[in-house]
Write an enzyme that holds these catalytic residues in place. Structure first.
Site, mmCIF file in Angstrom:
data_model
loop_
_atom_site.group_PDB
_atom_site.id
_atom_site.type_symbol
_atom_site.label_atom_id
_atom_site.label_comp_id
_atom_site.label_asym_id
_atom_site.label_seq_id
_atom_site.Cartn_x
_atom_site.Cartn_y
_atom_site.Cartn_z
ATOM 1 N N GLU A 286 0.784 -1.083 0.197
ATOM 2 C CA GLU A 286 0.143 0.051 -0.155
ATOM 3 C C GLU A 286 0.849 1.014 -0.242
ATOM 4 O O GLU A 286 1.633 1.334 0.859
ATOM 5 C CB GLU A 286 -0.879 -0.235 1.374
ATOM 6 C CG GLU A 286 -1.996 0.828 1.080
ATOM 7 C CD GLU A 286 -1.983 2.253 1.478
ATOM 8 O OE1 GLU A 286 -1.484 3.251 0.552
ATOM 9 O OE2 GLU A 286 -1.955 2.542 2.636
ATOM 10 N N CYS A 320 -2.469 8.372 4.007
ATOM 11 C CA CYS A 320 -2.419 7.943 2.535
ATOM 12 C C CYS A 320 -3.874 8.432 1.901
ATOM 13 O O CYS A 320 -3.929 8.579 0.641
ATOM 14 C CB CYS A 320 -1.911 6.755 2.373
ATOM 15 S SG CYS A 320 -2.845 5.559 3.481
#
EC number: 1.2.1.88
Length: 515
Positions: A286, A320
Protein backbone atom coordinates in the site's frame (compact mmCIF):
# COMPACT_ATOMS: atom_id res chain seq x y z
CA UNK A 1 -20.08 -19.54 19.18
CA UNK A 2 -18.15 -16.45 18.07
CA UNK A 3 -20.21 -13.26 18.14
CA UNK A 4 -20.68 -11.46 14.78
CA UNK A 5 -18.05 -8.81 14.05
CA UNK A 6 -18.78 -5.20 15.00
CA UNK A 7 -16.22 -2.44 14.85
CA UNK A 8 -14.74 -1.09 18.07
CA UNK A 9 -16.62 2.09 19.08
CA UNK A 10 -14.72 5.36 19.26
CA UNK A 11 -14.40 7.02 22.66
CA UNK A 12 -16.66 9.97 23.45
CA UNK A 13 -14.34 12.41 25.20
CA UNK A 14 -17.19 14.75 26.14
CA UNK A 15 -17.96 12.15 28.84
CA UNK A 16 -15.90 13.17 31.88
CA UNK A 17 -15.07 9.58 32.90
CA UNK A 18 -13.59 8.90 29.44
CA UNK A 19 -11.56 12.09 29.57
CA UNK A 20 -10.16 11.13 32.99
CA UNK A 21 -9.37 7.59 31.78
CA UNK A 22 -7.39 9.00 28.85
CA UNK A 23 -5.50 11.37 31.15
CA UNK A 24 -4.59 8.33 33.28
CA UNK A 25 -3.32 6.65 30.10
CA UNK A 26 -1.06 9.65 29.46
CA UNK A 27 0.31 9.36 33.02
CA UNK A 28 0.97 5.64 32.54
CA UNK A 29 2.95 6.31 29.36
CA UNK A 30 4.79 9.28 30.88
CA UNK A 31 6.11 6.94 33.59
CA UNK A 32 7.85 4.64 31.11
CA UNK A 33 9.21 7.22 28.65
CA UNK A 34 12.90 6.96 27.82
CA UNK A 35 13.28 3.22 28.44
CA UNK A 36 15.47 0.89 26.38
CA UNK A 37 13.74 -1.82 24.32
CA UNK A 38 15.36 -4.96 22.90
CA UNK A 39 14.91 -6.90 19.69
CA UNK A 40 12.85 -10.07 20.10
CA UNK A 41 14.23 -13.09 18.23
CA UNK A 42 12.82 -16.50 19.06
CA UNK A 43 11.45 -15.10 22.31
CA UNK A 44 14.94 -14.00 23.35
CA UNK A 45 15.54 -10.33 24.21
CA UNK A 46 18.56 -9.01 22.31
CA UNK A 47 20.11 -5.65 23.19
CA UNK A 48 22.42 -3.86 20.76
CA UNK A 49 24.83 -0.99 21.22
CA UNK A 50 23.35 0.82 18.26
CA UNK A 51 19.89 2.24 19.02
CA UNK A 52 16.96 3.81 17.22
CA UNK A 53 15.90 6.82 19.30
CA UNK A 54 12.16 7.50 19.18
CA UNK A 55 11.30 11.10 20.03
CA UNK A 56 8.06 12.95 20.66
CA UNK A 57 7.44 15.01 17.47
CA UNK A 58 5.63 17.65 19.54
CA UNK A 59 8.62 18.02 21.87
CA UNK A 60 11.97 17.11 20.32
CA UNK A 61 13.74 16.95 23.67
CA UNK A 62 11.47 14.18 24.99
CA UNK A 63 12.71 10.65 24.25
CA UNK A 64 9.87 8.13 24.00
CA UNK A 65 12.24 5.16 23.93
CA UNK A 66 15.58 3.81 22.73
CA UNK A 67 15.11 0.69 20.67
CA UNK A 68 17.75 -1.89 19.81
CA UNK A 69 18.73 -1.77 16.14
CA UNK A 70 19.12 -4.96 14.12
CA UNK A 71 21.93 -5.49 11.62
CA UNK A 72 22.30 -8.12 8.87
CA UNK A 73 23.62 -10.79 11.24
CA UNK A 74 20.69 -10.39 13.61
CA UNK A 75 18.27 -10.26 10.67
CA UNK A 76 19.73 -13.57 9.49
CA UNK A 77 19.31 -15.07 12.96
CA UNK A 78 15.68 -13.89 12.99
CA UNK A 79 15.11 -15.38 9.52
CA UNK A 80 16.47 -18.77 10.58
CA UNK A 81 14.30 -18.66 13.70
CA UNK A 82 11.15 -17.78 11.74
CA UNK A 83 11.93 -20.38 9.07
CA UNK A 84 12.30 -23.12 11.69
CA UNK A 85 9.14 -22.00 13.52
CA UNK A 86 7.12 -22.11 10.28
CA UNK A 87 7.50 -25.90 10.10
CA UNK A 88 5.30 -26.38 13.17
CA UNK A 89 3.33 -23.11 13.34
CA UNK A 90 1.92 -23.73 9.84
CA UNK A 91 0.39 -26.99 11.16
CA UNK A 92 -1.39 -25.44 14.16
CA UNK A 93 -5.17 -25.31 14.13
CA UNK A 94 -6.67 -22.13 12.69
CA UNK A 95 -8.98 -22.01 15.73
CA UNK A 96 -5.95 -21.76 18.02
CA UNK A 97 -4.43 -18.97 15.96
CA UNK A 98 -7.75 -17.10 15.90
CA UNK A 99 -8.08 -17.42 19.68
CA UNK A 100 -4.69 -15.74 20.13
CA UNK A 101 -6.00 -12.78 18.11
CA UNK A 102 -9.24 -12.65 20.12
CA UNK A 103 -7.26 -12.64 23.36
CA UNK A 104 -4.82 -10.00 22.10
CA UNK A 105 -7.78 -7.79 21.10
CA UNK A 106 -9.22 -8.16 24.61
CA UNK A 107 -5.87 -7.21 26.20
CA UNK A 108 -5.57 -4.09 24.02
CA UNK A 109 -9.19 -3.17 24.75
CA UNK A 110 -8.45 -3.24 28.48
CA UNK A 111 -5.36 -1.03 27.92
CA UNK A 112 -6.95 1.05 25.16
CA UNK A 113 -6.20 4.50 26.57
CA UNK A 114 -2.60 3.56 27.38
CA UNK A 115 -1.97 2.55 23.76
CA UNK A 116 -3.71 5.68 22.48
CA UNK A 117 -1.67 7.83 24.86
CA UNK A 118 1.51 6.20 23.54
CA UNK A 119 0.40 7.21 20.02
CA UNK A 120 -0.04 10.79 21.25
CA UNK A 121 3.55 10.75 22.49
CA UNK A 122 5.29 8.74 19.77
CA UNK A 123 3.35 9.77 16.65
CA UNK A 124 2.01 13.18 17.73
CA UNK A 125 -1.61 12.10 17.28
CA UNK A 126 -4.38 14.19 18.87
CA UNK A 127 -6.74 12.28 21.18
CA UNK A 128 -9.41 11.40 18.63
CA UNK A 129 -6.90 10.30 15.99
CA UNK A 130 -5.01 8.17 18.52
CA UNK A 131 -8.24 6.62 19.80
CA UNK A 132 -9.28 5.74 16.23
CA UNK A 133 -5.86 4.17 15.54
CA UNK A 134 -6.17 1.90 18.60
CA UNK A 135 -9.77 1.01 17.75
CA UNK A 136 -8.67 0.02 14.25
CA UNK A 137 -5.92 -2.22 15.65
CA UNK A 138 -8.57 -4.01 17.74
CA UNK A 139 -10.83 -4.25 14.68
CA UNK A 140 -8.12 -5.90 12.57
CA UNK A 141 -7.60 -8.59 15.20
CA UNK A 142 -11.31 -9.25 15.67
CA UNK A 143 -12.06 -9.22 11.94
CA UNK A 144 -9.14 -11.32 10.70
CA UNK A 145 -9.69 -13.93 13.43
CA UNK A 146 -13.27 -14.38 12.21
CA UNK A 147 -12.19 -14.40 8.56
CA UNK A 148 -9.72 -17.22 9.28
CA UNK A 149 -12.48 -19.26 10.89
CA UNK A 150 -14.54 -18.81 7.71
CA UNK A 151 -11.65 -19.89 5.46
CA UNK A 152 -10.25 -22.76 7.54
CA UNK A 153 -12.17 -25.55 5.77
CA UNK A 154 -11.61 -24.20 2.27
CA UNK A 155 -14.26 -23.66 -0.39
CA UNK A 156 -16.49 -26.39 -1.88
CA UNK A 157 -15.69 -27.42 -5.47
CA UNK A 158 -17.44 -29.87 -7.79
CA UNK A 159 -16.76 -33.63 -7.73
CA UNK A 160 -17.59 -36.29 -10.34
CA UNK A 161 -19.11 -39.71 -9.49
CA UNK A 162 -16.50 -41.82 -7.70
CA UNK A 163 -14.32 -38.80 -7.00
CA UNK A 164 -13.96 -36.39 -4.07
CA UNK A 165 -12.28 -33.02 -4.58
CA UNK A 166 -11.19 -30.68 -1.84
CA UNK A 167 -9.96 -27.11 -2.26
CA UNK A 168 -8.35 -25.44 0.75
CA UNK A 169 -5.74 -22.89 1.76
CA UNK A 170 -2.29 -23.39 3.27
CA UNK A 171 0.20 -20.81 4.61
CA UNK A 172 3.01 -19.37 2.50
CA UNK A 173 6.09 -19.24 4.74
CA UNK A 174 8.14 -16.47 6.34
CA UNK A 175 6.73 -12.99 5.78
CA UNK A 176 8.55 -9.68 6.20
CA UNK A 177 6.20 -6.99 7.52
CA UNK A 178 7.45 -3.43 6.97
CA UNK A 179 4.98 -1.13 8.71
CA UNK A 180 4.50 2.67 8.55
CA UNK A 181 4.70 5.44 11.13
CA UNK A 182 1.40 7.14 10.30
CA UNK A 183 -0.81 4.32 11.63
CA UNK A 184 1.89 2.82 13.82
CA UNK A 185 -0.52 0.65 15.77
CA UNK A 186 -3.41 -0.12 13.40
CA UNK A 187 -1.52 -0.92 10.20
CA UNK A 188 1.41 -2.51 12.04
CA UNK A 189 -0.98 -4.76 13.99
CA UNK A 190 -3.23 -5.49 11.01
CA UNK A 191 -0.45 -6.53 8.64
CA UNK A 192 1.24 -8.59 11.37
CA UNK A 193 -1.80 -10.53 12.57
CA UNK A 194 -3.07 -11.16 9.02
CA UNK A 195 0.19 -13.01 8.36
CA UNK A 196 0.15 -14.84 11.72
CA UNK A 197 -3.47 -16.02 11.77
CA UNK A 198 -3.05 -17.57 8.31
CA UNK A 199 -0.22 -19.75 9.65
CA UNK A 200 2.85 -17.80 8.53
CA UNK A 201 5.77 -16.66 10.66
CA UNK A 202 6.77 -13.01 10.69
CA UNK A 203 9.78 -10.72 10.80
CA UNK A 204 8.40 -7.34 11.90
CA UNK A 205 10.40 -4.26 10.91
CA UNK A 206 8.40 -1.28 12.18
CA UNK A 207 8.97 2.31 11.06
CA UNK A 208 12.01 3.84 12.74
CA UNK A 209 9.93 6.85 13.90
CA UNK A 210 7.48 4.69 15.89
CA UNK A 211 9.11 1.45 17.10
CA UNK A 212 7.98 1.57 20.75
CA UNK A 213 4.28 0.95 20.09
CA UNK A 214 5.30 -2.04 17.94
CA UNK A 215 7.35 -3.49 20.82
CA UNK A 216 4.41 -3.04 23.19
CA UNK A 217 2.22 -4.94 20.72
CA UNK A 218 4.72 -7.81 20.52
CA UNK A 219 4.41 -8.06 24.31
CA UNK A 220 0.61 -8.21 23.97
CA UNK A 221 0.80 -11.09 21.49
CA UNK A 222 3.17 -12.96 23.79
CA UNK A 223 0.74 -12.46 26.68
CA UNK A 224 -2.06 -13.72 24.43
CA UNK A 225 -0.17 -16.99 23.93
CA UNK A 226 1.76 -16.52 20.69
CA UNK A 227 4.68 -18.99 20.87
CA UNK A 228 8.30 -17.85 20.70
CA UNK A 229 9.83 -17.68 17.22
CA UNK A 230 6.56 -17.11 15.37
CA UNK A 231 6.89 -13.31 15.51
CA UNK A 232 10.34 -11.73 15.58
CA UNK A 233 10.75 -8.00 16.25
CA UNK A 234 13.69 -6.51 14.34
CA UNK A 235 13.61 -2.73 13.87
CA UNK A 236 16.51 -1.54 11.76
CA UNK A 237 17.64 0.48 8.78
CA UNK A 238 15.67 0.04 5.56
CA UNK A 239 18.86 0.16 3.51
CA UNK A 240 20.55 -2.56 5.57
CA UNK A 241 17.96 -4.81 7.23
CA UNK A 242 15.05 -4.04 4.89
CA UNK A 243 16.96 -4.76 1.69
CA UNK A 244 18.61 -7.85 3.19
CA UNK A 245 15.26 -9.41 4.11
CA UNK A 246 13.49 -8.41 0.89
CA UNK A 247 16.32 -10.09 -1.06
CA UNK A 248 16.54 -13.16 1.19
CA UNK A 249 15.86 -16.48 -0.59
CA UNK A 250 13.81 -17.76 2.39
CA UNK A 251 11.49 -14.72 2.39
CA UNK A 252 8.17 -15.92 0.95
CA UNK A 253 6.26 -12.63 1.00
CA UNK A 254 6.67 -8.96 1.89
CA UNK A 255 3.85 -6.87 3.34
CA UNK A 256 4.74 -3.20 2.98
CA UNK A 257 2.97 0.06 3.75
CA UNK A 258 4.75 3.31 2.94
CA UNK A 259 5.81 5.61 0.14
CA UNK A 260 5.55 5.05 -3.58
CA UNK A 261 9.32 5.18 -4.11
CA UNK A 262 10.15 2.63 -1.41
CA UNK A 263 7.27 0.42 -2.55
CA UNK A 264 8.57 0.37 -6.11
CA UNK A 265 12.07 -0.44 -4.86
CA UNK A 266 10.75 -3.38 -2.80
CA UNK A 267 8.65 -4.62 -5.73
CA UNK A 268 11.66 -4.54 -8.06
CA UNK A 269 13.98 -6.26 -5.57
CA UNK A 270 11.41 -8.91 -4.67
CA UNK A 271 11.04 -9.86 -8.36
CA UNK A 272 14.66 -11.06 -8.54
CA UNK A 273 15.14 -14.77 -7.86
CA UNK A 274 18.23 -15.36 -5.70
CA UNK A 275 20.35 -18.54 -5.49
CA UNK A 276 18.55 -21.14 -3.39
CA UNK A 277 15.16 -19.45 -3.81
CA UNK A 278 12.43 -21.91 -4.89
CA UNK A 279 9.44 -19.57 -5.26
CA UNK A 280 8.39 -16.23 -6.68
CA UNK A 281 7.93 -13.83 -3.78
CA UNK A 282 4.60 -12.22 -3.21
CA UNK A 283 4.40 -8.49 -2.46
CA UNK A 284 1.44 -6.90 -0.69
CA UNK A 285 1.95 -3.13 -0.92
CA UNK A 286 0.00 0.00 0.00
CA UNK A 287 1.88 2.99 -1.36
CA UNK A 288 0.03 6.24 -0.87
CA UNK A 289 -2.25 8.53 -2.79
CA UNK A 290 -3.11 11.96 -4.13
CA UNK A 291 -6.73 12.05 -3.11
CA UNK A 292 -9.44 14.31 -4.50
CA UNK A 293 -12.77 15.57 -3.22
CA UNK A 294 -15.04 16.64 -6.08
CA UNK A 295 -17.71 19.23 -5.27
CA UNK A 296 -20.65 19.27 -7.68
CA UNK A 297 -22.71 22.40 -8.31
CA UNK A 298 -25.74 20.57 -6.89
CA UNK A 299 -24.30 19.88 -3.45
CA UNK A 300 -24.56 20.67 0.23
CA UNK A 301 -21.70 23.17 0.32
CA UNK A 302 -21.41 23.23 4.11
CA UNK A 303 -21.05 19.44 4.09
CA UNK A 304 -18.44 19.82 1.35
CA UNK A 305 -16.39 22.35 3.33
CA UNK A 306 -16.57 20.35 6.58
CA UNK A 307 -15.58 17.15 4.74
CA UNK A 308 -12.63 18.82 3.01
CA UNK A 309 -11.23 20.32 6.22
CA UNK A 310 -11.57 17.07 8.20
CA UNK A 311 -10.05 14.97 5.39
CA UNK A 312 -7.23 17.39 4.58
CA UNK A 313 -6.08 18.27 8.08
CA UNK A 314 -6.92 15.29 10.31
CA UNK A 315 -3.57 14.01 11.69
CA UNK A 316 -1.91 16.93 9.87
CA UNK A 317 -2.71 15.41 6.46
CA UNK A 318 -0.37 12.48 7.18
CA UNK A 319 -2.73 9.82 5.87
CA UNK A 320 -2.43 8.09 2.51
CA UNK A 321 -6.19 8.75 2.26
CA UNK A 322 -5.98 12.48 3.09
CA UNK A 323 -7.67 15.00 0.80
CA UNK A 324 -4.87 16.98 -0.83
CA UNK A 325 -6.88 18.16 -3.88
CA UNK A 326 -10.30 19.75 -4.27
CA UNK A 327 -11.94 19.93 -7.68
CA UNK A 328 -14.97 22.22 -7.41
CA UNK A 329 -17.30 23.14 -10.25
CA UNK A 330 -16.83 26.80 -11.19
CA UNK A 331 -20.43 27.66 -10.15
CA UNK A 332 -19.67 26.89 -6.47
CA UNK A 333 -15.86 27.19 -6.41
CA UNK A 334 -15.55 30.54 -4.59
CA UNK A 335 -18.21 29.65 -2.03
CA UNK A 336 -16.59 26.32 -1.12
CA UNK A 337 -13.07 27.76 -1.10
CA UNK A 338 -14.00 30.69 1.15
CA UNK A 339 -15.84 28.45 3.62
CA UNK A 340 -12.89 26.01 3.76
CA UNK A 341 -10.55 28.92 4.50
CA UNK A 342 -12.89 30.13 7.28
CA UNK A 343 -13.06 26.69 8.88
CA UNK A 344 -9.31 26.13 8.52
CA UNK A 345 -8.55 29.35 10.39
CA UNK A 346 -10.59 28.02 13.34
CA UNK A 347 -8.51 24.85 13.78
CA UNK A 348 -6.36 24.60 16.91
CA UNK A 349 -2.80 23.53 16.18
CA UNK A 350 -0.60 22.58 19.12
CA UNK A 351 0.27 20.01 21.76
CA UNK A 352 -1.63 16.78 21.01
CA UNK A 353 -1.71 15.97 24.74
CA UNK A 354 -4.37 18.67 25.14
CA UNK A 355 -7.84 17.37 24.35
CA UNK A 356 -8.84 20.56 22.49
CA UNK A 357 -6.01 20.25 19.92
CA UNK A 358 -7.26 19.39 16.43
CA UNK A 359 -3.87 19.20 14.72
CA UNK A 360 -0.53 18.26 16.25
CA UNK A 361 2.95 18.13 14.70
CA UNK A 362 4.21 16.36 11.61
CA UNK A 363 6.32 13.29 12.32
CA UNK A 364 9.94 14.49 12.08
CA UNK A 365 12.44 17.02 10.72
CA UNK A 366 12.65 15.36 7.33
CA UNK A 367 8.85 15.49 6.88
CA UNK A 368 8.76 19.09 8.13
CA UNK A 369 11.43 20.17 5.63
CA UNK A 370 9.75 18.38 2.73
CA UNK A 371 6.31 19.87 3.47
CA UNK A 372 7.73 23.39 3.84
CA UNK A 373 9.48 22.97 0.47
CA UNK A 374 6.14 21.99 -1.11
CA UNK A 375 4.51 25.05 0.46
CA UNK A 376 7.13 27.22 -1.29
CA UNK A 377 6.36 25.41 -4.57
CA UNK A 378 2.65 26.03 -3.93
CA UNK A 379 3.26 29.76 -3.55
CA UNK A 380 4.78 29.79 -7.04
CA UNK A 381 2.05 27.62 -8.56
CA UNK A 382 -1.10 28.98 -6.94
CA UNK A 383 -2.55 31.51 -4.52
CA UNK A 384 -1.90 31.01 -0.79
CA UNK A 385 -5.23 31.51 1.01
CA UNK A 386 -4.27 30.63 4.58
CA UNK A 387 -1.47 28.91 6.50
CA UNK A 388 1.97 28.29 5.06
CA UNK A 389 3.84 28.96 8.31
CA UNK A 390 5.95 26.42 10.17
CA UNK A 391 7.73 26.32 13.52
CA UNK A 392 10.25 23.58 14.29
CA UNK A 393 11.83 25.22 17.35
CA UNK A 394 10.25 22.80 19.86
CA UNK A 395 8.32 20.32 17.73
CA UNK A 396 7.51 19.97 14.03
CA UNK A 397 4.45 22.20 13.65
CA UNK A 398 3.01 23.43 10.36
CA UNK A 399 -0.15 25.51 10.02
CA UNK A 400 -2.97 24.01 7.91
CA UNK A 401 -2.47 25.41 4.43
CA UNK A 402 -4.92 26.10 1.59
CA UNK A 403 -3.89 26.99 -1.96
CA UNK A 404 -6.29 28.18 -4.67
CA UNK A 405 -6.39 28.44 -8.47
CA UNK A 406 -4.01 25.61 -9.30
CA UNK A 407 -3.42 24.15 -12.72
CA UNK A 408 -4.52 20.47 -12.52
CA UNK A 409 -1.02 19.42 -13.62
CA UNK A 410 0.81 21.58 -11.05
CA UNK A 411 3.28 19.75 -8.85
CA UNK A 412 1.26 20.23 -5.66
CA UNK A 413 -1.74 18.78 -7.54
CA UNK A 414 0.24 15.70 -8.63
CA UNK A 415 2.85 14.81 -6.01
CA UNK A 416 2.11 13.32 -2.60
CA UNK A 417 3.02 15.91 0.05
CA UNK A 418 1.89 13.99 3.15
CA UNK A 419 1.22 17.09 5.19
CA UNK A 420 -1.47 19.68 6.02
CA UNK A 421 -1.73 21.13 2.51
CA UNK A 422 -4.79 21.15 0.24
CA UNK A 423 -4.98 22.65 -3.26
CA UNK A 424 -8.10 23.85 -5.13
CA UNK A 425 -8.77 23.81 -8.86
CA UNK A 426 -11.84 24.67 -10.96
CA UNK A 427 -13.80 22.37 -13.27
CA UNK A 428 -16.09 23.49 -16.10
CA UNK A 429 -18.59 20.66 -15.55
CA UNK A 430 -18.87 17.28 -13.84
CA UNK A 431 -17.16 15.35 -16.66
CA UNK A 432 -14.24 17.77 -16.47
CA UNK A 433 -14.11 17.30 -12.67
CA UNK A 434 -13.82 13.52 -13.05
CA UNK A 435 -11.16 13.93 -15.72
CA UNK A 436 -9.07 16.01 -13.28
CA UNK A 437 -9.78 13.62 -10.39
CA UNK A 438 -8.31 10.76 -12.45
CA UNK A 439 -5.24 12.63 -13.74
CA UNK A 440 -2.65 11.46 -11.17
CA UNK A 441 -0.63 8.25 -11.08
CA UNK A 442 -2.41 7.22 -7.87
CA UNK A 443 -5.86 5.77 -7.23
CA UNK A 444 -6.42 5.36 -3.50
CA UNK A 445 -9.37 7.36 -2.15
CA UNK A 446 -11.73 10.02 -3.40
CA UNK A 447 -15.05 11.60 -2.55
CA UNK A 448 -17.90 13.29 -4.39
CA UNK A 449 -20.21 15.79 -2.71
CA UNK A 450 -23.34 15.93 -4.85
CA UNK A 451 -27.13 15.71 -4.70
CA UNK A 452 -27.30 14.67 -8.36
CA UNK A 453 -27.90 10.90 -8.52
CA UNK A 454 -26.91 10.70 -12.18
CA UNK A 455 -23.53 12.26 -11.40
CA UNK A 456 -22.97 9.99 -8.40
CA UNK A 457 -23.63 6.93 -10.58
CA UNK A 458 -21.27 8.29 -13.22
CA UNK A 459 -18.58 8.72 -10.55
CA UNK A 460 -19.22 5.19 -9.26
CA UNK A 461 -18.20 3.90 -12.69
CA UNK A 462 -15.55 6.40 -13.74
CA UNK A 463 -13.78 7.76 -10.63
CA UNK A 464 -10.84 5.32 -10.59
CA UNK A 465 -9.99 4.86 -6.92
CA UNK A 466 -10.09 1.87 -4.60
CA UNK A 467 -12.14 3.66 -1.93
CA UNK A 468 -14.76 6.10 -3.20
CA UNK A 469 -17.05 7.97 -0.81
CA UNK A 470 -20.24 9.90 -1.56
CA UNK A 471 -21.35 12.87 0.54
CA UNK A 472 -18.66 12.47 3.20
CA UNK A 473 -14.89 12.89 3.50
CA UNK A 474 -12.32 10.57 1.92
CA UNK A 475 -10.62 9.35 5.14
CA UNK A 476 -11.75 7.09 7.98
CA UNK A 477 -12.16 3.63 6.42
CA UNK A 478 -13.46 1.13 8.99
CA UNK A 479 -12.28 -2.50 9.02
CA UNK A 480 -14.93 -4.85 7.64
CA UNK A 481 -17.08 -1.93 6.47
CA UNK A 482 -14.80 -0.15 3.99
CA UNK A 483 -12.09 -2.61 2.80
CA UNK A 484 -9.14 -0.35 2.09
CA UNK A 485 -6.64 -0.20 -0.76
CA UNK A 486 -6.17 1.48 -4.09
CA UNK A 487 -5.25 1.24 -7.75
CA UNK A 488 -2.33 2.25 -9.95
CA UNK A 489 0.66 3.54 -7.95
CA UNK A 490 -1.32 3.31 -4.72
CA UNK A 491 -0.24 -0.31 -4.39
CA UNK A 492 -0.98 -3.90 -5.35
CA UNK A 493 -4.78 -3.57 -5.27
CA UNK A 494 -5.00 -5.39 -1.92
CA UNK A 495 -7.92 -4.61 0.39
CA UNK A 496 -6.96 -4.45 4.07
CA UNK A 497 -9.90 -5.14 6.35
CA UNK A 498 -11.78 -6.90 3.55
CA UNK A 499 -13.01 -10.45 2.92
CA UNK A 500 -10.21 -11.40 0.51
CA UNK A 501 -7.22 -9.88 2.34
CA UNK A 502 -6.19 -13.04 4.19
CA UNK A 503 -6.03 -14.94 0.88
CA UNK A 504 -2.99 -12.83 -0.04
CA UNK A 505 -1.12 -14.62 2.78
CA UNK A 506 -2.06 -18.15 1.68
CA UNK A 507 -1.91 -20.45 -1.33
CA UNK A 508 -4.67 -22.75 -2.53
CA UNK A 509 -4.27 -26.52 -2.71
CA UNK A 510 -6.51 -29.01 -4.52
CA UNK A 511 -6.67 -32.67 -3.43
CA UNK A 512 -8.58 -35.10 -5.66
CA UNK A 513 -9.28 -38.72 -4.62
CA UNK A 514 -10.81 -41.48 -6.74
CA UNK A 515 -12.82 -44.26 -5.11
Amino acid sequence: MVQPYKHEPFTDFTVEANKKAFEEGLKTVQAYLGQDYPLVIGGERVMTEDKIVSINPANKTEVVGRVAKANKDLAEKAMQTADAAFKWWSKTKPEMRADILFRAAAIVRRRKHEFSALLVKEAGKPWKEADADTAEAIDFMEYYARQMLKLKDGIPVESRPGETNRFFYIPLGVGVVISPWNFPFAIMAGTTVAALVTGNTVLLKPASATPVVAYKFVEVLEEAGLPAGVLNYIPGSGAEVGDYLVDHPRTRFISFTGSRDVGIRIYERAAKVHPGQIWLKRVIAEMGGKDTIVVDKEADLELAAQSIVASAFGFSGQKCSACSRVVALEDVYDQVLNRVVELTKQLKVGNPEEQSTFMGPVIDQSAYNKIMEYIEIGKQEGKLMTGGEGDDSKGFFIQPTVFADLDPKARIMQEEIFGPVVAFTKAKDFDHALEIANNTEYGLTGAVISNNRFNLEKAREEFHVGNLYFNRGCTGAIVGYHPFGGFNMSGTDSKAGGPDYLLLHMQAKTVSEMF
